[in-house]
Write an enzyme that holds these catalytic residues in place. Sequence first.
Site, short mmCIF file in Angstrom:
data_model
loop_
_atom_site.label_atom_id
_atom_site.label_comp_id
_atom_site.label_asym_id
_atom_site.label_seq_id
_atom_site.Cartn_x
_atom_site.Cartn_y
_atom_site.Cartn_z
N CYS A 1 -4.58 -4.64 1.21
CA CYS A 1 -3.53 -4.39 0.23
C CYS A 1 -2.56 -5.56 0.26
CB CYS A 1 -2.79 -3.09 0.55
SG CYS A 1 -1.48 -2.73 -0.60
N LEU A 2 -2.74 -6.46 -0.68
CA LEU A 2 -1.91 -7.66 -0.70
C LEU A 2 -1.69 -8.03 -2.16
CD1 LEU A 2 -0.62 -9.90 1.01
CD2 LEU A 2 -2.79 -11.11 0.93
#
Lengths: 489, 149
Positions: free
Chosen positions: B86-87
């Site tokens: 999750c970036l």
Amino acid sequence: MGNSPAKHSPEHHGSSGSGASSSAPKLPQTVDLGNLVPSPDSVYKNTPQDWDHDVVGKLITEHRMAPFYVGLADFDENDYEAAAAVASSVRAKSGLTTTDSPSAGSPAASLSPSDAASEPRRIGAERTPSFSSQHPPPTLRAKRSQSMPSHLHRNQSGTQITPENLYRYALECPICFLYYPANINYSRCCDQPICTECFVQIKRSDATLEPASCPFCVETNFGIVYHAPGSAEYQMKLIQAHPEAFSSVSENNLASPVAAQLSASLPNESGLPSPSSDDGSGSLAVPPQPAPFKRRQSVSHQSALVVTSDDLRPNWLRKQQQLAAIRAANQRRNTLPINAHAAAVRRTRQLYLESDSRDLAGAASAAAALVEGMSQSHPGGGRHMFGGLPRAGRGSRAPRQVDVGSNYLEAMRNMGADLEELMMMEAIRRSLQAEANSEAADSAATASSSPPPATTPVATAARAEEPASTVQPPSAPSSSESVHVPPTS
Amino acid sequence: MALPKRIIKETERLMAEPAPGIQAIPHDDNLRYFDVIISGPAQSPFEGGDFKLELFLPEEYPMAPPKVRFLTKIYHPNIDKLGRICLDILKDKWSPALQIRTVLLSIQALLSAPNPDDPLANDVAQHWKENEQDAIKTARQWTAQYAHA
């Protein structure tokens, strides 16, 4: 999206959307030894070129953005003539015009007659925020050259481009990593170079519809400024980037305005944009070749000199509505650039053929496109998504007996839809429904705001050929038991 | 199809000047597919571990972000069981001016600064929020168990 830059999109849209402009004979084929269209071999040849070619051609002709040049993979600055030869052969191979118009050397030669006739602008007026003319800054080169020190103008060796020295001060575009002639575009905000091929690829995000942001410094409302060869700004940049080649100029003529500006800006070496990162996770790339001089002030995206990503897509508002419609049916898949409902339907068939019928996602996209076609051709709206499907060109086909009981299928059959299509639509409907069900939780929150569906799908079928004239507001995502079309006004 | 020059040049530059603690090597038969190893940053619970990732450059790259996934199991609130990360820059904050190098550096930074408020692995994030010391301990154990060659 209320703050739409309405700068001049209506004019552009009006002139480019109509069939009349397709005959536009005024545009030259080349500008400053570059082209109005990308080379067929371009980096992005496999990407949809969904920008407005007429608008871009016009902007290039008016020297508001750099023309398309052949981007060179390798470049030896000591042998720029070889580079030019390579580029020239690529152009020849790909069928692009390689000769500039004979009078291209004179400042305003490549401007169209109508532009040349309009009132010249002074450079001082270039940040007029209320710019709304149909004629973007004409003859900038000519005007600039008047106030330019004569020793910098034209006769200055190296600043006047010829086929041989076109790549003399070539720059590497930090996005495609190819080398382009020095008259490249610069981001309006952080003054980073970007080639035209990369620039036209940058657009609003399909997912958020937010205005495009600068790839280098993430400033919103991305736009570029461009300084054509021969302009004072172009020469300043050349001198700044290659002080050694122009040392005599900067040493001997410090009194001149350009050189004074130059010397004022030389001591500061920090040309890097500061990466602005969100919560520490998004550090942006430092361009590989930062400009080795102080960068100029940011130019407002409303400046008449700036060309924004939105300018290249005057139909983004319409696309936005289409996307809203598509998202209402499918919250994630939304990449169909559709221009008209007829195209949508055609595209849908094609999509269907391309995608395996068991590919739910593909089918859902196709269905979304159908919905979109509907919502344009079908101002009354309707909960039966296929009720308004245009039947242009099919004539009347004898209805076949189909053992399907659904009301809408019945309606379709009465309209003359054929079995193959019915089955396809049913497949689409089911896959869409499956997806909608899985997303029901997400959309439940907004479901209450979705409008009550209209109920007369068949009666409105005759209106299917009407052009979609109403501007529809984006619909709230609706819970899709079946497919919903966006509310119409 | 010919590989875009950008990918070739990025690869060359990655090999010539690798970022500290990061290794990315393209497959011979698919130059868009990279085997990546990121060393766990010092002072993080991942210190001492070598984490394998896969990185793929899609056809639209650089207009679309690379697809990156952890192959080594890792106990981190922003990385799920399947190794998905999750970036923001791998999603809506992607910019074509970013590169393989900057993406991998960002992932390395994410290892130093877990963000349990924007979780991908909910159970891990909760653990992190409720008892950070204990979560870090678990992360260390996982590092020792899975990320040592």
